[in-house]
Design a protein around this motif. Structure first.
Motif, PDB file in Angstrom:
ATOM      1  N   GLY A  86     -44.056 -29.896  20.636  1.00 29.98           N
ATOM      2  CA  GLY A  86     -43.432 -31.072  20.348  1.00 29.98           C
ATOM      3  C   GLY A  86     -42.211 -31.857  20.716  1.00 29.98           C
ATOM      4  O   GLY A  86     -42.448 -32.694  21.063  1.00 29.98           O
ATOM      5  N   VAL A  87     -41.715 -31.117  21.367  1.00 34.24           N
ATOM      6  CA  VAL A  87     -40.124 -30.901  22.580  1.00 34.24           C
ATOM      7  C   VAL A  87     -40.521 -31.740  23.506  1.00 34.24           C
ATOM      8  O   VAL A  87     -40.408 -32.942  23.734  1.00 34.24           O
ATOM      9  N   GLY A  88     -41.730 -30.874  23.975  1.00 38.01           N
ATOM     10  CA  GLY A  88     -41.824 -31.516  25.540  1.00 38.01           C
ATOM     11  C   GLY A  88     -43.033 -32.996  25.513  1.00 38.01           C
ATOM     12  O   GLY A  88     -42.208 -33.681  25.965  1.00 38.01           O
ATOM     13  N   LEU A  89     -43.629 -32.813  24.037  1.00 36.07           N
ATOM     14  CA  LEU A  89     -43.628 -34.321  24.154  1.00 36.07           C
ATOM     15  C   LEU A  89     -42.959 -35.442  23.911  1.00 36.07           C
ATOM     16  O   LEU A  89     -43.349 -36.722  24.038  1.00 36.07           O
ATOM     17  N   LEU A  90     -42.373 -35.439  23.332  1.00 37.62           N
ATOM     18  CA  LEU A  90     -41.206 -36.481  23.261  1.00 37.62           C
ATOM     19  C   LEU A  90     -39.975 -36.579  23.969  1.00 37.62           C
ATOM     20  O   LEU A  90     -40.024 -37.956  24.628  1.00 37.62           O
ATOM     21  N   LEU A  91     -40.037 -35.608  25.168  1.00 35.85           N
ATOM     22  CA  LEU A  91     -38.859 -35.683  26.905  1.00 35.85           C
ATOM     23  C   LEU A  91     -40.378 -36.677  27.406  1.00 35.85           C
ATOM     24  O   LEU A  91     -39.779 -37.715  28.113  1.00 35.85           O
ATOM     25  N   VAL A  92     -41.597 -36.067  26.993  1.00 35.25           N
ATOM     26  CA  VAL A  92     -42.752 -36.987  27.494  1.00 35.25           C
ATOM     27  C   VAL A  92     -42.975 -37.892  27.631  1.00 35.25           C
ATOM     28  O   VAL A  92     -42.614 -39.116  28.119  1.00 35.25           O
ATOM     29  N   TYR A 357     -31.676 -34.368  19.715  1.00 37.34           N
ATOM     30  CA  TYR A 357     -30.746 -35.860  20.411  1.00 37.34           C
ATOM     31  C   TYR A 357     -31.100 -35.512  21.994  1.00 37.34           C
ATOM     32  O   TYR A 357     -30.977 -36.260  22.356  1.00 37.34           O
ATOM     33  N   MET A 358     -32.089 -34.483  22.598  1.00 45.52           N
ATOM     34  CA  MET A 358     -32.456 -34.457  23.734  1.00 45.52           C
ATOM     35  C   MET A 358     -33.010 -36.367  23.336  1.00 45.52           C
ATOM     36  O   MET A 358     -32.736 -37.355  24.995  1.00 45.52           O
TER      37      MET A 358
END
Length: 535
Positions: A86-92, A357-358
């Protein structure tokens, strides 16, 4: 739901690279079309990113999905392995959202230095100017591909290669298209990043030697749980952490950022601070913690102190800045302190807040850099005292700056508030002194944002600014999506929180710590029951 077998992540990587190749291959007569071609490829990448997100099962966000794997260098255990939680998807998604906006904002930037004096028709001058802008936009597309790849990499060696490769387009974006001191800023950025990267390379090699080896010896999943001595684990952890701290950037290895942000084009700063620097905190979260759990617990108290210092130091330095771009850069040092604090507080709430936050920092800081770039282009100066009274002249520009600034200071109703609140509340459950001191950063943020707005936009209108044009339609289109996302995620953050909740729980399980937030809540509930006040 979309077909899970389609290589969504590889497509996301390849599309911008094809766009960059097309731009560099354009014949002279077609270079005037560089801008729409670049924006077109970035929009295709955005569409692919949306389709990839629709293929992602948010109910299982703690598991890496959209996975692709192929042997790359089997003799050294290196694989091409990509996948996102989920985190990686948001940053992509953050990456593919920001790039078309940056390209749109840069539509009129970077004309050829000889273009202004070129004789001939307007069409001929446009061809000359297009030759310069196409290089910049091609570099942006290359950087987009690398950003997507690094957030999806599931092989440690692949991650390292991408981590270093990102330096190349950024170096040229700053060194060739920046301000008067652009070469100094580009070299300083490169030296800091290379120093961290070299130390990290030693850690990557040492980690492989400790791991199971074989043709897939660099896969993150194969390296998690590797048995190693306490000293070895701590040394390798420090090698990774130093590289990520420089990239983040954290105090005291942050000094490259203000110089780079001051000299870089506004769009470059958007991608550098809004996305690339997240590779540092993303690496801490997805590599340092699961690969080196004991060392992470061991180093956490010192890292929390460094994070709190970063929060206060960045905010105080921002208050004292006279250059608009340096001011925004120092605010980011403060905000990254909150992200690192949330990661190493080791509570599910704080890690969720840091992960969110990122993304939210990328939206608010991206908008601030873009709007500051519009201001600088109109005034020809980055010095805050060269502005004044613009609220009466350019009300739309002033309003967008205010909204972005209020998001940066975490005003309730805007997206950053949600993540900063989660970080502070989550940290309070595990480390109350750190949470209390970090809260001072919120107060200082209000000072530097409102002070800057007062200096730039209020008061009497300076005579030389009386004819300043307001935002054009193109500029409004470049900024509006960021402001809209801040409002949507501020009032309805549930979709984003659903993507970071399971990864946060998985992180705590990997590190081997009990969720202090849950323990604090249980203690409070027990205390209330014992007192009989809830009867």
């Amino acid at each position: 739901m979309q077909d899970q077998t389609f290589p969504w992540l590889t497509t996301l990587i390849v599309v911008p690279l094809i766009g960059a190749a097309v731009l560099w291959a354009l014949p002279s007569a077609a270079r005037r079309h560089a801008r729409p071609i670049a924006v077109g490829f970035s929009l295709v990448a955005l569409l692919v990113g949306v389709l990839a997100a629709l293929s992602f099962d948010s109910a299982d966000a703690g598991t890496h999905q959209l996975v692709e794997q192929a042997s790359w260098i089997p003799a050294f255990g290196v694989s091409y392995a990509v996948g996102v939680d989920g985190v990686g998807l948001l940053l992509v998604l953050l990456s593919v959202v920001l790039v078309p906006l940056v390209l749109l904002a840069a539509w009129r930037e970077h004309p050829d230095r000889a273009a202004a004096g070129t004789e001939g028709t307007a069409s001929a001058r446009e061809v000359v100017a297009g030759g310069r802008i196409r290089h910049y936009m091609a570099l942006v597309l290359v950087l987009e591909a690398l950003m997507v790849a690094v957030f999806a990499a599931r092989d440690v060696f692949l991650f390292y290669v991408l981590f270093e490769a990102m330096l190349i387009p950024v170096y040229f974006m700053v060194g060739a298209f920046g301000g008067l001191q652009r070469r100094y800023a580009a070299v300083k950025f490169l030296l800091f990043s290379l120093a961290g990267g070299l130390v990290m390379l030693a850690g990557v090699i040492a980690l492989y030697l400790q791991g199971p080896g074989g043709p897939e010896g660099f896969l993150v999943d194969n390296l998690v749980g590797t048995e190693m001595s306490v000293t070895t684990e701590r040394l390798i952890f420090l090698a990774f952490f130093l590289a990520f701290a420089i990239k983040a950037p954290m105090w005291p290895v942050h000094t490259w950022l203000p110089d780079t942000a001051e000299q870089a084009p506004a769009g470059t700063s958007v991608l550098l601070v809004g996305v690339l620097d997240k590779v540092g905190t993303f690496g801490m979260l997805t590599l340092c913690l699961p690969l080196f759990p004991e060392a992470s617990r061991w180093a956490a108290p010192v890292i929390i102190v460094l994070a709190v210092v970063s929060i206060l130091y960045g905010a105080l330095l921002a208050i004292g800045q006279s250059d608009l771009m340096r001011l925004i850069a120092y605010t980011s040092v403060s905000h990254f302190g909150f992200i690192v604090l949330g990661i190493f507080a080791f509570t599910s709430v704080s890690v969720q807040g840091a992960s969110l936050y990122m993304v939210n920092h990328g939206l608010s800081t991206g908008a601030l850099f873009l709007i500051a770039g519009f201001l600088v282009a109109r005034r020809g100066s980055q010095r805050i005292e060269d502005f004044g009274g613009l609220q009466k002249v350019v009300p739309v520009l002033a309003g967008t700056f205010l909204v972005a600034g209020l998001s940066a200071l975490s005003l309730p109703g805007l997206s950053t508030f949600v993540s900063e609140f989660l970080v502070i509340v989550g940290t309070y459950g595990a480390n109350r002194p750190a949470a209390i001191v970090a809260t001072l950063g919120v107060v200082l943020a209000a000072i530097y944002v409102l002070w800057t707005y007062q200096k730039v936009f209020t008061g009497p209108v300076r005579p030389e600014l009386a004819a300043t044009p307001d935002l054009s339609v193109r500029e409004k289109v470049a900024v509006a999506p960021l402001l809209g996302l801040m409002l949507v995620l501020g009032f309805y953050p549930a979709p984003a929180l659903d993507l970071v909740r399971e990864p946060a729980s998985q992180t705590l399980e990997d590190v081997g710590v009990q969720d202090a937030t849950a323990s604090y809540a249980d203690e409070t509930s027990t205390s209330t029951t014992d007192d009989g006040s809830d009867q």
